[in-house]
Scaffold this active site. Structure first.
Site, PDB file in Angstrom:
ATOM      1  N   MET A  60       0.848  -1.187   0.000  1.00  0.00           N
ATOM      2  CA  MET A  60       0.000   0.000   0.000  1.00  0.00           C
ATOM      3  C   MET A  60       0.890   1.246   0.000  1.00  0.00           C
ATOM      4  O   MET A  60       2.090   1.159   0.079  1.00  0.00           O
ATOM      5  CB  MET A  60      -0.931  -0.005   1.228  1.00  0.00           C
ATOM      6  CG  MET A  60      -1.774  -1.248   1.322  1.00  0.00           C
ATOM      7  SD  MET A  60      -2.987  -1.403   0.002  1.00  0.00           S
ATOM      8  CE  MET A  60      -4.339  -0.450   0.664  1.00  0.00           C
ATOM      9  N   CYS A  61       0.245   2.377  -0.011  1.00  0.00           N
ATOM     10  CA  CYS A  61       0.986   3.617  -0.179  1.00  0.00           C
ATOM     11  C   CYS A  61       0.343   4.676   0.704  1.00  0.00           C
ATOM     12  O   CYS A  61      -0.645   4.415   1.379  1.00  0.00           O
ATOM     13  CB  CYS A  61       0.931   4.075  -1.622  1.00  0.00           C
ATOM     14  SG  CYS A  61       1.217   2.750  -2.790  1.00  0.00           S
ATOM     15  N   GLU A  62       0.914   5.855   0.680  1.00  0.00           N
ATOM     16  CA  GLU A  62       0.244   6.973   1.350  1.00  0.00           C
ATOM     17  C   GLU A  62       0.147   8.153   0.400  1.00  0.00           C
ATOM     18  O   GLU A  62       1.074   8.428  -0.363  1.00  0.00           O
ATOM     19  CB  GLU A  62       0.970   7.358   2.639  1.00  0.00           C
ATOM     20  CG  GLU A  62       0.878   6.246   3.661  1.00  0.00           C
ATOM     21  CD  GLU A  62       0.684   6.706   5.102  1.00  0.00           C
ATOM     22  OE1 GLU A  62       0.308   7.871   5.338  1.00  0.00           O
ATOM     23  OE2 GLU A  62       0.916   5.878   5.991  1.00  0.00           O
ATOM     24  N   ILE A  78       3.840   8.405  -1.430  1.00  0.00           N
ATOM     25  CA  ILE A  78       4.974   7.528  -1.115  1.00  0.00           C
ATOM     26  C   ILE A  78       4.500   6.107  -1.317  1.00  0.00           C
ATOM     27  O   ILE A  78       3.365   5.752  -1.016  1.00  0.00           O
ATOM     28  CB  ILE A  78       5.534   7.737   0.314  1.00  0.00           C
ATOM     29  CG1 ILE A  78       4.428   7.659   1.361  1.00  0.00           C
ATOM     30  CG2 ILE A  78       6.276   9.061   0.408  1.00  0.00           C
ATOM     31  CD1 ILE A  78       4.968   7.734   2.779  1.00  0.00           C
ATOM     32  N   ASN A 106      -3.715   5.166  -4.013  1.00  0.00           N
ATOM     33  CA  ASN A 106      -3.353   4.276  -2.904  1.00  0.00           C
ATOM     34  C   ASN A 106      -4.330   3.107  -2.941  1.00  0.00           C
ATOM     35  O   ASN A 106      -5.551   3.309  -2.999  1.00  0.00           O
ATOM     36  CB  ASN A 106      -3.441   5.049  -1.582  1.00  0.00           C
ATOM     37  CG  ASN A 106      -3.795   4.166  -0.386  1.00  0.00           C
ATOM     38  OD1 ASN A 106      -4.877   4.290   0.172  1.00  0.00           O
ATOM     39  ND2 ASN A 106      -2.907   3.277  -0.021  1.00  0.00           N
TER      40      ASN A 106
END
Lengths: 255, 255
Positions: free
Chosen positions: A1-3, A78, A108
């Site tokens: 996952m990401c932010e 990110i 995301n």
């Protein structure tokens, strides 16, 4: 996952404070070590800084954190890679031109069974589900609006509607901007806060950093920040609901 | 007018030495103070650093000069604006996606009577003659090659042919790359040099800086640098003729 991190403001504002918090999650307080990127709009133009290196130790991230680029619309990301290896072409945000405007996107989540997304007009350069979804979104928008409509709100409402379809394929939290509007679409994790007078103080969760917005802003400034998780621990962030979208224009919620 | 810088190499190579020379011309030894930009390809992806600030005092340029990003294809540009005001959207290089590839372009010169260039598929974001010419070029290429042909040399040869048409409208020196090939098209000012073993030393014209390439390179490295004017004073640069094009693939002249 990401932010994800987004900003929409009515005056050119730097995002150094929020970006400093996000960066820590890129391999330090968070596991998102597979690259990062940030896109700033200035006028009709935009510029992107990106790096497949972890943000917490990226030389370019250090510059962006220290050098206050002022913008009314910013999108940052990110990455903790899932679909597609760690490399520059898989690093968000992604930008494409539509009707002579730069459109920028970051995602995301993770999609499944996305092979039926077959955009023709815009093609992905990398091999992430995210860039493919972005190209598909733009293709659909271009089909519906061959030329730029006078009401951009309609375009973003349509993008939110298309996002519902993508959410059926998995997790799809996303930010989309043309430099004036910023659309946030929530699949499961997205929160936002609008700061305006009277401004207070705020403390980052991920870094030992406090800011007094009253010293940094004018009395008429309106600045909205959108993030996967709250970046500060002493402000009230609004948690979005699954399937909810929020459209901001120059800081203000408009739809 | 402006100055161009390009690089094509068979191994990822940094361009810090040449870029240091170019930057000085951006407001210091040269008058090109209206912004600068540089695009590096890494794999299929590319990243661009650009700034409407003069390169000789740009914080971002300082970073790019000091931080050795290694690439096989680079295009850079410093601007002395003629058509279009100084702002981010008018800052070269310009990049657009075609067939899922990033295509990057920078232009030196000035066109007249370019109103008949009316691209439909790609639209300029800013208001330079350069970006309009780029959009027109890509439109023409896309019309001729709706999908990516197996022989990219043909595509660049066609781009060189189209450049002849643009040269009839004024001065059109340009660099065009897909990350593997770099095309140089000369209207009046463009020179190049290919460095390979046995490597020697070189001294910049615009800065007090000398390099011993033998210490920086491997024995099989082939690196071509293209520039508006020679950047070094102790090497033999090849001056291109008006209407001449040169296509490089990973350092080597191929057409």
């Amino acid at each position: 996952m990401c932010e994800l991190l987004g900003m929409s403001a009515n005056v050119p504002t730097d995002i150094c404070f929020s970006f400093s918090g996000l960066l820590e999650r890129g391999g330090n307080t968070g596991p998102h070590k597979d690259g990062w990127g940030i896109t700033f709009y200035e006028g009709k133009g935009c510029r992107t800084f990106k790096d497949p290196e972890p943000s917490c130790r990226s030389e370019i991230a250090k510059l962006v954190k220290a050098y206050p680029i002022k913008s009314v619309s910013v999108i940052s990301h990110i990455r903790q890679g899932n679909r597609g290896p760690v490399c520059l072409e898989n690093t968000h945000p992604f930008t494409r031109e539509l009707w002579g405007r730069e459109i920028t996107f970051a995602h995301n989540g993770q999609l499944s069974n996305y092979q039926d997304l077959q955009p023709e007009h815009y093609r992905p350069v990398g091999n992430t589900d995210s860039e493919l979804a972005f190209c598909w979104l733009l293709d659909k928008i271009r089909q519906k609006y061959p030329s730029c409509p006078s009401n951009m709100t309609d375009v973003f409402r349509y993008a939110a509607k298309l996002s519902q379809t993508l959410r059926e394929k998995g997790v799809f939290n996303m930010l989309l901007t043309d430099g004036v509007y910023v659309l946030a679409y929530c699949s499961n994790n997205l929160q936002w806060i609008t700061r305006r007078a009277p401004f207070g103080k705020a403390t980052l969760i991920d870094a030992d950093m406090m800011i007094d917005f009253q010293k940094e802003t004018g009395p008429n400034d309106v600045v909205t920040v959108i993030a996967t998780r709250p970046l500060t621990n002493d402000e009230r962030w609004k948690k979005m609901q699954p399937g909810e979208s929020a459209l901001f224009k120059l800081g203000e919620l408009v739809s």
